[in-house]
Write a protein that holds these residues in place. Structure first.
Motif, PDB file in Angstrom:
ATOM      1  N   HIS A  14      28.023  40.315  46.686  1.00  0.00           N
ATOM      2  CA  HIS A  14      27.374  41.500  47.480  1.00  0.00           C
ATOM      3  C   HIS A  14      28.056  42.912  46.220  1.00  0.00           C
ATOM      4  O   HIS A  14      28.755  42.553  45.936  1.00  0.00           O
ATOM      5  CB  HIS A  14      27.748  41.869  48.579  1.00  0.00           C
ATOM      6  CG  HIS A  14      27.149  43.239  49.601  1.00  0.00           C
ATOM      7  ND1 HIS A  14      25.906  43.326  49.772  1.00  0.00           N
ATOM      8  CD2 HIS A  14      27.670  44.609  49.829  1.00  0.00           C
ATOM      9  CE1 HIS A  14      26.313  44.579  50.849  1.00  0.00           C
ATOM     10  NE2 HIS A  14      26.649  45.267  50.176  1.00  0.00           N
ATOM     11  N   ILE A  15      27.407  43.741  46.108  1.00  0.00           N
ATOM     12  CA  ILE A  15      27.612  45.152  45.217  1.00  0.00           C
ATOM     13  C   ILE A  15      29.520  44.709  45.912  1.00  0.00           C
ATOM     14  O   ILE A  15      29.235  45.131  46.485  1.00  0.00           O
ATOM     15  CB  ILE A  15      26.581  46.463  45.420  1.00  0.00           C
ATOM     16  CG1 ILE A  15      25.261  46.057  44.697  1.00  0.00           C
ATOM     17  CG2 ILE A  15      27.515  47.243  44.878  1.00  0.00           C
ATOM     18  CD1 ILE A  15      24.300  47.166  44.856  1.00  0.00           C
ATOM     19  N   ASP A  16      29.613  45.307  44.597  1.00  0.00           N
ATOM     20  CA  ASP A  16      31.293  45.884  44.502  1.00  0.00           C
ATOM     21  C   ASP A  16      31.815  44.850  45.684  1.00  0.00           C
ATOM     22  O   ASP A  16      33.435  45.176  45.213  1.00  0.00           O
ATOM     23  CB  ASP A  16      31.666  46.933  45.535  1.00  0.00           C
ATOM     24  CG  ASP A  16      31.274  48.557  45.154  1.00  0.00           C
ATOM     25  OD1 ASP A  16      31.044  48.552  43.700  1.00  0.00           O
ATOM     26  OD2 ASP A  16      30.535  49.392  45.710  1.00  0.00           O
ATOM     27  N   HIS A  17      31.457  43.268  45.592  1.00  0.00           N
ATOM     28  CA  HIS A  17      32.391  42.707  45.609  1.00  0.00           C
ATOM     29  C   HIS A  17      33.162  42.107  44.619  1.00  0.00           C
ATOM     30  O   HIS A  17      34.636  41.152  44.504  1.00  0.00           O
ATOM     31  CB  HIS A  17      32.032  41.529  46.843  1.00  0.00           C
ATOM     32  CG  HIS A  17      31.587  41.802  48.162  1.00  0.00           C
ATOM     33  ND1 HIS A  17      31.534  41.094  48.664  1.00  0.00           N
ATOM     34  CD2 HIS A  17      31.597  43.109  48.807  1.00  0.00           C
ATOM     35  CE1 HIS A  17      31.126  41.778  50.125  1.00  0.00           C
ATOM     36  NE2 HIS A  17      31.553  43.328  49.816  1.00  0.00           N
ATOM     37  N   GLY A  18      32.727  42.131  43.208  1.00  0.00           N
ATOM     38  CA  GLY A  18      33.747  42.068  42.179  1.00  0.00           C
ATOM     39  C   GLY A  18      33.190  41.203  40.905  1.00  0.00           C
ATOM     40  O   GLY A  18      33.874  40.803  40.151  1.00  0.00           O
ATOM     41  N   LYS A  19      31.704  41.264  41.129  1.00  0.00           N
ATOM     42  CA  LYS A  19      31.239  39.660  40.239  1.00  0.00           C
ATOM     43  C   LYS A  19      31.729  40.582  38.688  1.00  0.00           C
ATOM     44  O   LYS A  19      31.906  39.687  37.954  1.00  0.00           O
ATOM     45  CB  LYS A  19      29.429  40.378  40.308  1.00  0.00           C
ATOM     46  CG  LYS A  19      29.078  39.522  39.802  1.00  0.00           C
ATOM     47  CD  LYS A  19      27.626  39.365  39.938  1.00  0.00           C
ATOM     48  CE  LYS A  19      26.831  40.569  39.615  1.00  0.00           C
ATOM     49  NZ  LYS A  19      25.715  40.759  39.598  1.00  0.00           N
ATOM     50  N   SER A  20      31.485  41.585  38.527  1.00  0.00           N
ATOM     51  CA  SER A  20      31.833  42.218  36.886  1.00  0.00           C
ATOM     52  C   SER A  20      32.935  41.808  37.164  1.00  0.00           C
ATOM     53  O   SER A  20      33.693  41.621  35.690  1.00  0.00           O
ATOM     54  CB  SER A  20      31.439  42.966  37.016  1.00  0.00           C
ATOM     55  OG  SER A  20      29.795  43.326  37.295  1.00  0.00           O
ATOM     56  N   THR A  21      34.150  42.569  37.518  1.00  0.00           N
ATOM     57  CA  THR A  21      35.158  41.594  36.900  1.00  0.00           C
ATOM     58  C   THR A  21      35.879  41.438  36.907  1.00  0.00           C
ATOM     59  O   THR A  21      36.219  40.197  36.417  1.00  0.00           O
ATOM     60  CB  THR A  21      36.426  42.581  38.197  1.00  0.00           C
ATOM     61  OG1 THR A  21      35.697  43.933  38.740  1.00  0.00           O
ATOM     62  CG2 THR A  21      38.113  42.844  37.375  1.00  0.00           C
ATOM     63  N   GLN A  41      34.355  46.051  32.256  1.00  0.00           N
ATOM     64  CA  GLN A  41      33.147  45.624  33.043  1.00  0.00           C
ATOM     65  C   GLN A  41      32.542  45.183  31.286  1.00  0.00           C
ATOM     66  O   GLN A  41      31.047  46.158  31.380  1.00  0.00           O
ATOM     67  CB  GLN A  41      32.578  46.517  33.532  1.00  0.00           C
ATOM     68  CG  GLN A  41      33.595  46.700  34.603  1.00  0.00           C
ATOM     69  CD  GLN A  41      33.056  47.066  36.139  1.00  0.00           C
ATOM     70  OE1 GLN A  41      31.714  47.084  36.356  1.00  0.00           O
ATOM     71  NE2 GLN A  41      33.170  46.411  36.724  1.00  0.00           N
ATOM     72  N   ASP A  44      28.061  44.470  31.924  1.00  0.00           N
ATOM     73  CA  ASP A  44      27.859  45.992  32.140  1.00  0.00           C
ATOM     74  C   ASP A  44      27.050  47.502  30.868  1.00  0.00           C
ATOM     75  O   ASP A  44      28.222  47.957  30.641  1.00  0.00           O
ATOM     76  CB  ASP A  44      27.952  46.816  33.435  1.00  0.00           C
ATOM     77  CG  ASP A  44      27.723  45.962  34.567  1.00  0.00           C
ATOM     78  OD1 ASP A  44      27.290  45.316  34.775  1.00  0.00           O
ATOM     79  OD2 ASP A  44      28.369  46.532  35.557  1.00  0.00           O
ATOM     80  N   GLY A  53      27.739  52.111  38.639  1.00  0.00           N
ATOM     81  CA  GLY A  53      28.505  50.628  39.271  1.00  0.00           C
ATOM     82  C   GLY A  53      27.944  48.591  39.378  1.00  0.00           C
ATOM     83  O   GLY A  53      27.875  49.046  40.489  1.00  0.00           O
ATOM     84  N   THR A  55      24.429  46.941  38.613  1.00  0.00           N
ATOM     85  CA  THR A  55      24.339  45.734  37.404  1.00  0.00           C
ATOM     86  C   THR A  55      22.937  45.607  37.435  1.00  0.00           C
ATOM     87  O   THR A  55      22.385  45.179  38.383  1.00  0.00           O
ATOM     88  CB  THR A  55      24.361  44.052  37.471  1.00  0.00           C
ATOM     89  OG1 THR A  55      25.948  44.603  37.416  1.00  0.00           O
ATOM     90  CG2 THR A  55      24.993  43.341  35.571  1.00  0.00           C
ATOM     91  N   ASN A 133      37.541  37.221  46.501  1.00  0.00           N
ATOM     92  CA  ASN A 133      37.981  37.806  45.806  1.00  0.00           C
ATOM     93  C   ASN A 133      39.113  38.872  46.269  1.00  0.00           C
ATOM     94  O   ASN A 133      39.370  39.159  47.703  1.00  0.00           O
ATOM     95  CB  ASN A 133      37.454  38.291  44.856  1.00  0.00           C
ATOM     96  CG  ASN A 133      37.193  39.216  43.656  1.00  0.00           C
ATOM     97  OD1 ASN A 133      38.082  39.316  43.048  1.00  0.00           O
ATOM     98  ND2 ASN A 133      36.603  40.433  43.274  1.00  0.00           N
ATOM     99  N   ASP A 136      44.519  40.384  46.237  1.00  0.00           N
ATOM    100  CA  ASP A 136      45.787  41.118  46.395  1.00  0.00           C
ATOM    101  C   ASP A 136      45.795  42.423  47.217  1.00  0.00           C
ATOM    102  O   ASP A 136      46.995  42.837  47.631  1.00  0.00           O
ATOM    103  CB  ASP A 136      45.601  41.868  44.594  1.00  0.00           C
ATOM    104  CG  ASP A 136      44.131  42.886  44.991  1.00  0.00           C
ATOM    105  OD1 ASP A 136      44.094  44.065  44.498  1.00  0.00           O
ATOM    106  OD2 ASP A 136      43.121  41.474  44.537  1.00  0.00           O
ATOM    107  N   SER A 164      42.417  36.665  42.248  1.00  0.00           N
ATOM    108  CA  SER A 164      42.207  38.237  42.964  1.00  0.00           C
ATOM    109  C   SER A 164      41.926  38.216  40.791  1.00  0.00           C
ATOM    110  O   SER A 164      41.967  38.355  40.302  1.00  0.00           O
ATOM    111  CB  SER A 164      43.868  39.237  42.409  1.00  0.00           C
ATOM    112  OG  SER A 164      43.060  39.936  42.115  1.00  0.00           O
ATOM    113  N   ALA A 165      40.466  38.575  40.895  1.00  0.00           N
ATOM    114  CA  ALA A 165      40.174  39.752  39.835  1.00  0.00           C
ATOM    115  C   ALA A 165      40.968  40.288  38.897  1.00  0.00           C
ATOM    116  O   ALA A 165      40.559  40.472  38.264  1.00  0.00           O
ATOM    117  CB  ALA A 165      38.352  39.591  40.096  1.00  0.00           C
TER     118      ALA A 165
END
Ligand code: GTP
Length: 597
Positions: A14-21, A41, A44, A53, A55, A133, A136, A164-165
């Motif tokens: 889902h958006i903001d769950h940390g895919k890019s990180t 990132q 992106d 934020g 992609t 994810n 932390d 923790s990404a």
């Protein structure tokens, strides 16, 4: 590279769950990018993506990884967009890989887009590794979220990796799981070349770059290739991989993912999902067909300053080179002059394109009411697609109309459930399902797309304080009682404000629009009637009273520079207005008037 040393995967989240990180972390941990070159990132690339934020463009990266078993592996990550508008891109890039990492924010849990995206992965028969994810964060609750993954998605989450990404914890375990749990690709080196066109985009230096996944055979620099969809032949002048910077190599073998360039002029000349083979001794056997993405939301884009029409044409041409999913044709409007009717995959897509035109090309735009495609069934038995309410045919020839519907899935904490149900009900929704996962409710609604395109998502976010998540899929057409509502300002119809509405909601919408317009249009020296009408019948009316003479008196006197400044301000303000008959309507009125509260 040998097939058993390759792993191809995507990340769904889902958006903001940390895919890019997470992707950045995998790249960094394996030394694919030197620490000092690491930008946040990496994947992106466009500014707008970074700012928002999100992609948008599917990207890819090749990661070299020496695993604990001492072997060197090549891991190919295809990055997929996370937003609902780009569902088609997600499903298509999934077909190019064998596995997925399912990333769920362990302080939040499963969301609507987690579901939608993981189902795409399942449809593509992926092996799926679950990642919890953001462990932390103090609010992280891995047990609860693992249970949710099992309950809601039906995936075994006993081996879910805690990550923790941000701090890098669990990244090594993730890399090992990619190697151990995801299957190696299959393919035949000696078979005729068969490659999938996964994506393509325009690069100012290299022209069109085509991302390919080799299924069988070997693709080499200098060869002549053929696109199976249209038989076009191209000479391959570059082959390479992204690490994530471009790196040229001589060949790509089975199971590999990389790019080619072949002096292709336009993204439009490449069909995503197409099969690429050699010109001679190629395969005839095309990959199961992909459909091109179909625009579902249309609106007119007009320059505020009509002298900028040619600049707008230029901007749209350039953007279209790099975005085959957006369509456009010239449009003229009695009120707005020359502009373009554009088709988008959804509202976010519309916003992104509009923002890019305004920012990158510095053209101020008037956006007309977004519209969906209606099917108009005529009495003579023919059917017309209506993309623009202004083109509505004479009602005496119309038998009935149909509108597109969607299936919307909404996940929401149960304290906001009542508000969400009310919102969906107000938008002519039909409830199809309501289930619970812990304290979160999952509701499924059948909704008309035209009730969703304006501000449904904004409203949903505001009534749930941002806690709801939303995803949808198109469900086909259904007959309903739709009418065209016109807006008249000073007795002149403003075509850019015409909308299609449901008969039962016309009066309410009309009333809301004229009330808003009354506030948005500045007073003039004369009285201005503002009306909403269906056919010749006025259904709502407001009157903007005339400016009182003595208001202008204030402008006189004072020193000359001040007066000049005021005049300049007025001029700048004027530029943002469009004149309709004798009336100036500010640009923001076109969007604001259409929002429903
Ligand atoms: P889209 O690109 O919009 O799909 O979002 P995304 O899923 O790629 O999320 P992204 O990687 O941009 O992360 C969203 C936010 O969460 C950013 O502010 C990250 O810094 C933050 N974030 C990602 N991983 C972690 C983590 O492990 N711990 C913490 N505390 N924050 C994280």
């Amino acid at each position: 590279t040998e097939l058993n040393k390759i792993r191809n995967f995507s990340i769904v989240a889902h958006i903001d769950h940390g895919k890019s990180t997470l992707a950045d972390r995998l790249i960094q941990e394996t030394g694919t990018v030197k620490d000092r070159d690491m930008q946040e990132q990496m994947l992106d690339s466009m500014d707008i993506e970074r700012e928002r934020g999100i992609t948008i463009k599917a990207n890819t990266v090749r990661i070299d990884y020496k695993a604990d078993d001492g072997e060197n592996y090549v891991l190919n990550l295809i990055d997929t967009p996370g937003h609902v508008d780009f569902a088609y891109e997600v499903s298509r890039s999934m077909r190019a890989v064998e596995g997925s990492l399912l990333v769920v924010d362990s302080s939040q849990g499963v969301e609507a887009q987690t579901l939608a995206n993981v189902y795409h992965a399942m449809d593509a028969d992926h092996e799926i590794v679950s990642i919890l994810n953001k462990i932390d964060l103090p609010a992280s609750d891995c047990d609860r979220v693992a249970e949710q993954i099992e309950d809601v998605i039906g995936l075994d989450a006993t081996d879910a990796i805690q990550v923790s990404a941000k701090t890098g914890q669990g990244i090594h375990e993730t890399l090992e799981a990619i190697v151990k749990k995801l299957p190696a690709p299959k393919g035949e080196r000696n078979a005729p070349l068969k490659a999938m066109l996964v994506d393509s985009w325009y690069d100012a230096y290299l022209g069109v770059i085509v991302l390919v996944r080799i299924i069988d055979g070997v693709l080499k620099k200098g060869e002549r290739i053929k696109m199976l969809s249209n038989g076009s032949v191209h000479h391959v002048d570059r082959i390479g991989v992204f690490k994530p910077q471009r790196e040229e190599i001589d060949e790509l073998g089975p199971g590999e993912i990389g790019f080619l360039t072949a002096s292709i002029k336009q993204v439009r000349d490449t069909r995503v999902g197409d099969t690429i083979t050699h010109e001679k001794k190629g395969t005839e056997d095309a990959l199961p067909g992909f459909k091109p993405a179909q625009p579902v939301v249309f609106c007119g884009l007009f320059p505020v300053d009509s002298a900028e029409f040619e600049d707008l044409r230029d901007a749209i041409d350039k953007l279209a080179l790099n975005d085959a999913s957006f369509s456009f044709e010239m449009e003229t409007s009695a009120a707005l002059g020359f502009g373009f009717r554009c088709g988008f995959l959804g509202l976010l897509h519309l916003e992104v394109i509009r923002d890019r035109i305004e920012r990158e090309y510095d053209i101020e735009l008037i956006t007309t009411a977004p519209s969906v495609i209606y099917h108009i069934h005529m009495k003579d038995g023919t059917m017309q697609e209506l993309h623009n309410p202004a083109d509505m045919p004479d009602l005496t020839f119309v038998d009935h109309m149909q509108e597109p519907r969607i299936k919307a899935t909404i996940l929401v904490p149960d304290e906001y459930l009542g508000d969400v149900l009310k919102l969906c009900q107000d938008r002519r929704g039909i409830q199809e399902d309501l289930t619970y996962a812990g304290t979160r409710a999952m509701v499924v609604y059948d909704l008309p797309l035209n009730e969703v395109v304006f501000d449904f998502y904004d409203r949903l976010k505001s009534v749930t304080k941002g806690y709801a998540s939303f995803d949808y899929q198109m469900m086909g057409y259904r007959q309903d009682f739709l009418v065209k509502m016109s807006i008249l300002v000073n007795d002149e119809p403003v075509d850019a404000l015409s909308t299609m509405v449901h008969r039962d909601r016309a009066e309410m919408r009309g009333r809301a629009m004229v009330e808003k317009l009354k506030d948005l249009i500045p007073r003039h020296m004369f009285k201005i009637p503002i009306q909403a009408a269906i056919g010749g019948k006025v259904i709502a009316r407001e009157t903007l009273s005339a400016m009182r003479k003595d208001v202008t008196a204030k402008c006189y006197g004072g020193d000359a520079t001040r007066k000049k400044k005021l005049l300049e301000k007025q001029k700048a303000g004027k530029k943002k207005m469009r004149q309709f008959g004798k009336v100036d309507i500010p640009q923001e009125a076109f969007i604001s008037a259409l929002k429903m509260d």
